[in-house]
Design a protein around this motif. Structure first.
Motif, PDB file in Angstrom:
ATOM      1  N   LYS A  36       0.778  -1.174   0.239  1.00 32.69           N
ATOM      2  CA  LYS A  36      -0.119  -0.084  -0.278  1.00 32.69           C
ATOM      3  C   LYS A  36       0.857   1.572   0.385  1.00 32.69           C
ATOM      4  O   LYS A  36       0.226   1.864  -0.493  1.00 32.69           O
ATOM      5  N   VAL A  37       2.091   1.446   1.038  1.00 30.38           N
ATOM      6  CA  VAL A  37       2.503   2.533   1.012  1.00 30.38           C
ATOM      7  C   VAL A  37       3.185   2.321  -0.657  1.00 30.38           C
ATOM      8  O   VAL A  37       3.182   3.287  -1.362  1.00 30.38           O
ATOM      9  N   GLN A  38       4.173   1.203  -1.047  1.00 30.55           N
ATOM     10  CA  GLN A  38       5.087   1.610  -2.527  1.00 30.55           C
ATOM     11  C   GLN A  38       3.494   2.292  -3.379  1.00 30.55           C
ATOM     12  O   GLN A  38       3.881   2.927  -4.630  1.00 30.55           O
ATOM     13  N   GLU A  39       2.137   1.652  -3.036  1.00 23.03           N
ATOM     14  CA  GLU A  39       1.287   1.927  -4.090  1.00 23.03           C
ATOM     15  C   GLU A  39       1.348   3.982  -4.331  1.00 23.03           C
ATOM     16  O   GLU A  39       0.958   3.984  -5.308  1.00 23.03           O
ATOM     17  N   ARG A  40       0.867   3.740  -3.509  1.00 22.33           N
ATOM     18  CA  ARG A  40       0.895   5.905  -3.093  1.00 22.33           C
ATOM     19  C   ARG A  40       2.531   6.291  -3.645  1.00 22.33           C
ATOM     20  O   ARG A  40       1.903   7.479  -4.321  1.00 22.33           O
ATOM     21  N   LYS A  41       3.141   6.015  -3.160  1.00 20.75           N
ATOM     22  CA  LYS A  41       4.159   6.295  -3.579  1.00 20.75           C
ATOM     23  C   LYS A  41       4.391   6.671  -4.833  1.00 20.75           C
ATOM     24  O   LYS A  41       4.744   7.841  -6.060  1.00 20.75           O
ATOM     25  N   ASN A  42       4.219   5.329  -5.593  1.00 20.46           N
ATOM     26  CA  ASN A  42       3.934   5.221  -7.291  1.00 20.46           C
ATOM     27  C   ASN A  42       3.176   6.660  -7.992  1.00 20.46           C
ATOM     28  O   ASN A  42       3.071   6.998  -8.815  1.00 20.46           O
ATOM     29  N   ASP A  43       1.294   6.139  -6.954  1.00 20.23           N
ATOM     30  CA  ASP A  43       1.008   7.875  -7.393  1.00 20.23           C
ATOM     31  C   ASP A  43       1.278   9.025  -7.219  1.00 20.23           C
ATOM     32  O   ASP A  43       1.012   9.971  -8.321  1.00 20.23           O
ATOM     33  N   THR A  44       1.858   9.128  -6.033  1.00 19.30           N
ATOM     34  CA  THR A  44       2.092  10.130  -6.360  1.00 19.30           C
ATOM     35  C   THR A  44       3.353  10.756  -6.976  1.00 19.30           C
ATOM     36  O   THR A  44       2.762  11.799  -7.937  1.00 19.30           O
ATOM     37  N   ARG A  45       4.412   9.550  -7.609  1.00 19.97           N
ATOM     38  CA  ARG A  45       5.175   9.743  -8.778  1.00 19.97           C
ATOM     39  C   ARG A  45       4.470   9.709 -10.181  1.00 19.97           C
ATOM     40  O   ARG A  45       4.567  11.431 -10.828  1.00 19.97           O
ATOM     41  N   ARG A  46       3.080   9.949 -10.073  1.00 19.82           N
ATOM     42  CA  ARG A  46       2.956   9.751 -11.526  1.00 19.82           C
ATOM     43  C   ARG A  46       2.302  11.117 -11.380  1.00 19.82           C
ATOM     44  O   ARG A  46       2.119  11.943 -13.010  1.00 19.82           O
ATOM     45  N   LYS A  47       1.811  11.489 -11.175  1.00 19.95           N
ATOM     46  CA  LYS A  47       1.244  12.988 -10.457  1.00 19.95           C
ATOM     47  C   LYS A  47       1.660  13.980 -11.141  1.00 19.95           C
ATOM     48  O   LYS A  47       1.763  14.978 -11.326  1.00 19.95           O
ATOM     49  N   ILE A  48       2.988  13.983 -10.015  1.00 18.32           N
ATOM     50  CA  ILE A  48       4.325  15.217 -10.582  1.00 18.32           C
ATOM     51  C   ILE A  48       4.838  14.564 -12.009  1.00 18.32           C
ATOM     52  O   ILE A  48       4.915  16.143 -11.868  1.00 18.32           O
ATOM     53  N   LEU A  49       4.693  13.621 -12.263  1.00 14.05           N
ATOM     54  CA  LEU A  49       5.390  13.836 -13.993  1.00 14.05           C
ATOM     55  C   LEU A  49       4.543  14.372 -15.211  1.00 14.05           C
ATOM     56  O   LEU A  49       4.463  15.096 -15.444  1.00 14.05           O
ATOM     57  N   LEU A  50       3.671  13.463 -14.343  1.00 12.31           N
ATOM     58  CA  LEU A  50       2.090  14.438 -14.999  1.00 12.31           C
ATOM     59  C   LEU A  50       1.996  15.666 -14.829  1.00 12.31           C
ATOM     60  O   LEU A  50       1.759  16.762 -15.756  1.00 12.31           O
ATOM     61  N   GLY A  51       1.940  16.804 -13.461  1.00 13.76           N
ATOM     62  CA  GLY A  51       2.184  17.803 -13.240  1.00 13.76           C
ATOM     63  C   GLY A  51       3.255  18.792 -14.304  1.00 13.76           C
ATOM     64  O   GLY A  51       3.134  19.783 -14.607  1.00 13.76           O
ATOM     65  N   SER A  52       4.254  18.179 -14.117  1.00 10.49           N
ATOM     66  CA  SER A  52       5.474  18.578 -14.645  1.00 10.49           C
ATOM     67  C   SER A  52       5.814  18.389 -16.023  1.00 10.49           C
ATOM     68  O   SER A  52       5.914  19.951 -16.872  1.00 10.49           O
ATOM     69  N   TYR A  53       5.014  17.323 -16.451  1.00  9.20           N
ATOM     70  CA  TYR A  53       4.610  17.119 -18.375  1.00  9.20           C
ATOM     71  C   TYR A  53       3.657  18.397 -18.650  1.00  9.20           C
ATOM     72  O   TYR A  53       4.050  19.319 -19.979  1.00  9.20           O
ATOM     73  N   LEU A  54       2.579  19.225 -18.216  1.00  7.12           N
ATOM     74  CA  LEU A  54       1.537  19.440 -18.378  1.00  7.12           C
ATOM     75  C   LEU A  54       2.558  21.077 -18.201  1.00  7.12           C
ATOM     76  O   LEU A  54       1.817  21.798 -19.503  1.00  7.12           O
ATOM     77  N   LEU A  55       3.659  21.408 -17.266  1.00  5.00           N
ATOM     78  CA  LEU A  55       3.765  22.879 -16.796  1.00  5.00           C
ATOM     79  C   LEU A  55       4.435  23.211 -18.316  1.00  5.00           C
ATOM     80  O   LEU A  55       4.438  24.252 -19.012  1.00  5.00           O
ATOM     81  N   LYS A  56       5.272  21.823 -18.971  1.00  5.66           N
ATOM     82  CA  LYS A  56       5.818  21.852 -19.634  1.00  5.66           C
ATOM     83  C   LYS A  56       5.480  22.538 -21.321  1.00  5.66           C
ATOM     84  O   LYS A  56       5.235  23.313 -22.084  1.00  5.66           O
ATOM     85  N   LYS A  57       4.415  21.094 -20.919  1.00  2.00           N
ATOM     86  CA  LYS A  57       3.074  22.054 -22.387  1.00  2.00           C
ATOM     87  C   LYS A  57       3.179  23.262 -22.513  1.00  2.00           C
ATOM     88  O   LYS A  57       2.241  24.290 -23.018  1.00  2.00           O
ATOM     89  N   MET A  58       2.541  24.235 -21.353  1.00  2.59           N
ATOM     90  CA  MET A  58       1.732  25.095 -21.151  1.00  2.59           C
ATOM     91  C   MET A  58       2.839  25.915 -21.272  1.00  2.59           C
ATOM     92  O   MET A  58       2.794  27.758 -21.566  1.00  2.59           O
ATOM     93  N   GLU A  59       3.784  26.167 -21.656  1.00  2.00           N
ATOM     94  CA  GLU A  59       4.853  26.809 -22.045  1.00  2.00           C
ATOM     95  C   GLU A  59       4.631  27.665 -23.435  1.00  2.00           C
ATOM     96  O   GLU A  59       4.781  28.349 -24.114  1.00  2.00           O
ATOM     97  N   ASP A  60       3.968  27.224 -24.261  1.00  2.00           N
ATOM     98  CA  ASP A  60       3.509  26.966 -25.205  1.00  2.00           C
ATOM     99  C   ASP A  60       1.899  27.664 -25.352  1.00  2.00           C
ATOM    100  O   ASP A  60       1.560  26.795 -24.603  1.00  2.00           O
ATOM    101  N   GLU A  61       1.748  28.458 -25.790  1.00  6.76           N
ATOM    102  CA  GLU A  61       0.378  29.550 -25.725  1.00  6.76           C
ATOM    103  C   GLU A  61      -1.217  28.963 -26.344  1.00  6.76           C
ATOM    104  O   GLU A  61      -1.684  28.822 -25.054  1.00  6.76           O
TER     105      GLU A  61
END
Length: 86
Positions: A36-61
């Motif tokens: 359960k702890v590992q699943e939570r860590k994986n979920d958090t990592r996915r969210k961080i990576l998705l957020g980072s990806y979207l922030l990078k995409k948002m550099e284009d207006e």
């Protein structure tokens, strides 16, 4: 060997079996908690990576406007909407 001593042996073995069952249950519970702890860590990592990806995409207006339009429909709480200026 009398019946009484056999009964005592059975009782001892039964108690040992109960202890082993308890140890097995505890080990299973630890493993489940670890997963359960590992699943939570994986979920958090996915969210961080998705957020980072979207922030990078948002550099284009143009992409930024598409993403914000999607967020405008998705976000319902005021505090969340304020984060994105919606």
């Amino acid at each position: 060997m009398g019946i009484e001593s056999l009964d005592q042996k059975i009782a001892k073995q039964q108690e040992k079996l109960n202890q082993l069952k308890a140890q097995k249950q505890a080990a299973l519970a630890r493993e489940k908690a670890k997963q359960k702890v590992q699943e939570r860590k994986n979920d958090t990592r996915r969210k961080i990576l998705l957020g980072s990806y979207l922030l990078k995409k948002m550099e284009d207006e143009a992409e930024k406007q598409k993403i914000l339009a999607g967020l405008n429909e998705y976000l319902t709480e005021d505090r969340d909407r304020k984060l994105f200026g919606l």
